[in-house]
Design a protein around this motif. Structure first.
Motif, PDB file in Angstrom:
ATOM      1  N   LEU A 253      -4.619  -9.195   6.442  1.00 32.63           N
ATOM      2  CA  LEU A 253      -4.698  -8.153   5.579  1.00 32.63           C
ATOM      3  C   LEU A 253      -4.303  -6.790   6.486  1.00 32.63           C
ATOM      4  N   VAL A 254      -3.599  -6.092   6.071  1.00 31.83           N
ATOM      5  CA  VAL A 254      -3.501  -4.899   6.532  1.00 31.83           C
ATOM      6  C   VAL A 254      -3.743  -3.539   5.648  1.00 31.83           C
ATOM      7  N   ILE A 255      -4.643  -3.137   5.886  1.00 33.88           N
ATOM      8  CA  ILE A 255      -5.330  -1.641   5.239  1.00 33.88           C
ATOM      9  C   ILE A 255      -4.657  -0.596   5.716  1.00 33.88           C
ATOM     10  N   SER A 256      -3.954   0.560   5.167  1.00 40.14           N
ATOM     11  CA  SER A 256      -3.565   1.592   5.765  1.00 40.14           C
ATOM     12  C   SER A 256      -3.742   2.761   4.793  1.00 40.14           C
ATOM     13  N   ASP A 257      -4.035   3.965   5.629  1.00 44.27           N
ATOM     14  CA  ASP A 257      -4.215   5.249   4.882  1.00 44.27           C
ATOM     15  C   ASP A 257      -2.518   5.504   4.511  1.00 44.27           C
ATOM     16  N   TYR A 258      -2.570   6.542   3.537  1.00 47.63           N
ATOM     17  CA  TYR A 258      -1.275   6.826   3.005  1.00 47.63           C
ATOM     18  C   TYR A 258      -0.637   7.979   3.760  1.00 47.63           C
ATOM     19  N   ARG A 259      -1.085   9.092   3.823  1.00 47.94           N
ATOM     20  CA  ARG A 259      -0.502  10.156   4.549  1.00 47.94           C
ATOM     21  C   ARG A 259      -1.091  10.377   6.094  1.00 47.94           C
ATOM     22  N   MET A 260      -0.452  10.271   7.055  1.00 44.44           N
ATOM     23  CA  MET A 260      -0.664  10.388   8.430  1.00 44.44           C
ATOM     24  C   MET A 260       0.291  11.399   9.027  1.00 44.44           C
ATOM     25  N   PRO A 261       0.040  11.842  10.273  1.00 44.20           N
ATOM     26  CA  PRO A 261       0.851  12.945  10.893  1.00 44.20           C
ATOM     27  C   PRO A 261       2.169  12.323  11.159  1.00 44.20           C
ATOM     28  N   ASP A 262       2.276  11.100  11.735  1.00 46.55           N
ATOM     29  CA  ASP A 262       3.424  10.610  12.133  1.00 46.55           C
ATOM     30  C   ASP A 262       4.190   9.801  11.061  1.00 46.55           C
ATOM     31  N   GLY A 263       3.690   9.716   9.619  1.00 43.21           N
ATOM     32  CA  GLY A 263       4.555   9.300   8.515  1.00 43.21           C
ATOM     33  C   GLY A 263       3.465   8.987   7.453  1.00 43.21           C
ATOM     34  N   THR A 264       3.995   7.892   6.729  1.00 46.90           N
ATOM     35  CA  THR A 264       3.077   7.577   5.533  1.00 46.90           C
ATOM     36  C   THR A 264       2.988   5.899   5.733  1.00 46.90           C
ATOM     37  N   GLY A 265       1.912   5.525   5.275  1.00 46.21           N
ATOM     38  CA  GLY A 265       1.531   4.123   5.156  1.00 46.21           C
ATOM     39  C   GLY A 265       2.452   3.269   4.409  1.00 46.21           C
ATOM     40  N   THR A 266       3.164   3.581   3.371  1.00 48.37           N
ATOM     41  CA  THR A 266       4.081   3.123   2.447  1.00 48.37           C
ATOM     42  C   THR A 266       5.306   2.611   3.349  1.00 48.37           C
ATOM     43  N   TRP A 267       5.589   3.915   4.316  1.00 51.32           N
ATOM     44  CA  TRP A 267       7.067   3.619   5.055  1.00 51.32           C
ATOM     45  C   TRP A 267       6.653   2.675   6.168  1.00 51.32           C
ATOM     46  N   MET A 268       5.412   2.798   6.932  1.00 48.42           N
ATOM     47  CA  MET A 268       4.876   1.798   7.893  1.00 48.42           C
ATOM     48  C   MET A 268       4.991   0.299   7.217  1.00 48.42           C
ATOM     49  N   LEU A 269       4.692   0.072   6.171  1.00 45.95           N
ATOM     50  CA  LEU A 269       4.417  -1.239   5.690  1.00 45.95           C
ATOM     51  C   LEU A 269       5.728  -1.585   5.051  1.00 45.95           C
ATOM     52  N   LYS A 270       6.865  -0.794   4.668  1.00 45.22           N
ATOM     53  CA  LYS A 270       8.143  -1.384   4.361  1.00 45.22           C
ATOM     54  C   LYS A 270       8.838  -1.598   5.518  1.00 45.22           C
ATOM     55  N   GLN A 271       8.720  -0.871   6.808  1.00 45.93           N
ATOM     56  CA  GLN A 271       9.370  -1.215   7.964  1.00 45.93           C
ATOM     57  C   GLN A 271       8.859  -2.610   8.449  1.00 45.93           C
ATOM     58  N   ALA A 272       7.481  -2.788   8.242  1.00 47.04           N
ATOM     59  CA  ALA A 272       7.199  -4.031   8.901  1.00 47.04           C
ATOM     60  C   ALA A 272       7.711  -5.277   8.251  1.00 47.04           C
ATOM     61  N   SER A 273       7.673  -4.789   6.802  1.00 43.49           N
ATOM     62  CA  SER A 273       7.884  -6.138   5.770  1.00 43.49           C
ATOM     63  C   SER A 273       9.706  -6.497   6.240  1.00 43.49           C
ATOM     64  N   SER A 274      10.433  -5.450   6.279  1.00 44.12           N
ATOM     65  CA  SER A 274      11.685  -5.597   6.691  1.00 44.12           C
ATOM     66  C   SER A 274      11.970  -6.287   7.985  1.00 44.12           C
ATOM     67  N   ALA A 275      11.083  -6.132   8.879  1.00 40.64           N
ATOM     68  CA  ALA A 275      10.904  -6.843  10.252  1.00 40.64           C
ATOM     69  C   ALA A 275      10.504  -8.364  10.259  1.00 40.64           C
ATOM     70  N   GLY A 276       9.930  -8.536   8.980  1.00 44.48           N
ATOM     71  CA  GLY A 276       9.307  -9.948   8.825  1.00 44.48           C
ATOM     72  C   GLY A 276       8.013 -10.050   9.562  1.00 44.48           C
ATOM     73  N   LEU A 277       7.092  -8.828   9.712  1.00 48.22           N
ATOM     74  CA  LEU A 277       5.999  -8.943  10.315  1.00 48.22           C
ATOM     75  C   LEU A 277       4.973  -9.207   9.298  1.00 48.22           C
ATOM     76  N   LEU A 278       5.022  -9.139   7.993  1.00 43.08           N
ATOM     77  CA  LEU A 278       3.892  -9.138   6.929  1.00 43.08           C
ATOM     78  C   LEU A 278       3.997 -10.416   5.980  1.00 43.08           C
ATOM     79  N   GLU A 279       4.790 -11.582   6.531  1.00 48.89           N
ATOM     80  CA  GLU A 279       5.174 -12.806   5.971  1.00 48.89           C
ATOM     81  C   GLU A 279       3.278 -13.436   5.581  1.00 48.89           C
ATOM     82  N   GLY A 280       3.082 -13.517   4.341  1.00 48.47           N
ATOM     83  CA  GLY A 280       1.813 -14.298   4.039  1.00 48.47           C
ATOM     84  C   GLY A 280       0.761 -13.382   4.283  1.00 48.47           C
ATOM     85  N   THR A 281       1.147 -11.999   4.379  1.00 51.32           N
ATOM     86  CA  THR A 281      -0.217 -10.766   4.708  1.00 51.32           C
ATOM     87  C   THR A 281      -0.372  -9.901   3.318  1.00 51.32           C
TER      88      THR A 281
END
Length: 236
Positions: A57-85
């Motif tokens: 599981l990944v739990i992320s805050d939404y708004r952070m100084p260097d970006g949003t949690g949604t952006w981070m999760l989309k980048q990770a998903s596109s890179a195949g880092l969240l398979e089964g997560t």
């Protein structure tokens, strides 16, 4: 290439939040529920951790100084880092963009609520193996119970939290039952039982006799003495 469920450790959670106190409180609550917690202080750090390891599981805050949690999760998903997560956005924001398909949990509900949501998603984590030379009963038993009473995000409360986090990092976590009670969210019966008049106050509830340490814990010598006297082992 993703990590299969057969090889992925059970109960592994990554918490990403730029707020140190919020990150620590959530991480500690999940650890007390039996999860193994890794933390990251922002979007970039979170991505770096995900490139090295896989989590249940990944739990992320939404708004952070260097970006949003949604952006981070989309980048990770596109890179195949969240398979089964599983993923959760844990936020105090009233408006969350680009959150289609993501589960949103309000920070207003508190850490107990998100721990309940994590248990629903993952189930109870598998018990961790007992340390060598210890039976399961001994390894699971805490040797001291500490309660830190705070008052929201006051400067003194945040300092006390940081001091306790630093101190406890040098001791075996399984031997310390450490709770944080924020009186800004209401006054539980335990606060009256512990005769709390000022915050922050740290209370050693067990072993007896009950002991109080009032203030921001700038000097943690007394708390270290309490831990050592209770037989809590220092990490090697």
């Amino acid at each position: 290439m993703g990590v299969s469920e057969a090889t992925r450790p059970n109960g592994q959670v990554l918490c990403v939040d730029d707020d140190e106190a919020a990150r620590y409180l959530l991480g500690r609550a999940l650890e007390l529920a039996g999860f193994a917690v890794t933390t990251a202080g922002g979007v970039r750090e979170g991505l770096e951790v995900l490139r090295r390891r896989r989590f249940n599981l990944v739990i992320s805050d939404y708004r952070m100084p260097d970006g949003t949690g949604t952006w981070m999760l989309k980048q990770a998903s596109s890179a195949g880092l969240l398979e089964g997560t599983e993923v959760l956005i844990f936020t105090g924001s009233t408006h969350v963009e680009d959150a289609a398909g993501l589960k949103i949990v309000s920070k207003q509900r508190g850490t107990d609520h998100i721990v309940a949501q994590v248990l629903k998603l993952l189930g109870a984590p598998a018990p961790r193996a007992a340390a060598q030379g210890q039976g399961p009963q001994e390894s699971a038993m805490s040797r001291i119970e500490l309660v830190l009473y705070t008052a929201g995000r006051s400067a003194a409360s945040l300092r006390a939290l940081r001091q306790m986090k630093t101190l406890l990092s040098g001791y075996e976590a399984a031997q310390v039952d450490f709770k944080i009670i924020d009186l800004a969210e209401g006054r539980p019966a335990s606060a009256d039982e512990d005769h709390i008049l000022l915050t922050p106050t740290l209370v050693q509830r067990s072993p007896l006799p009950r002991t109080w340490v009032v203030g921001d814990l700038e000097d943690t010598t007394l708390v270290a003495d309490l831990l050592d006297h209770s037989g809590v082992e220092r990490r090697q």
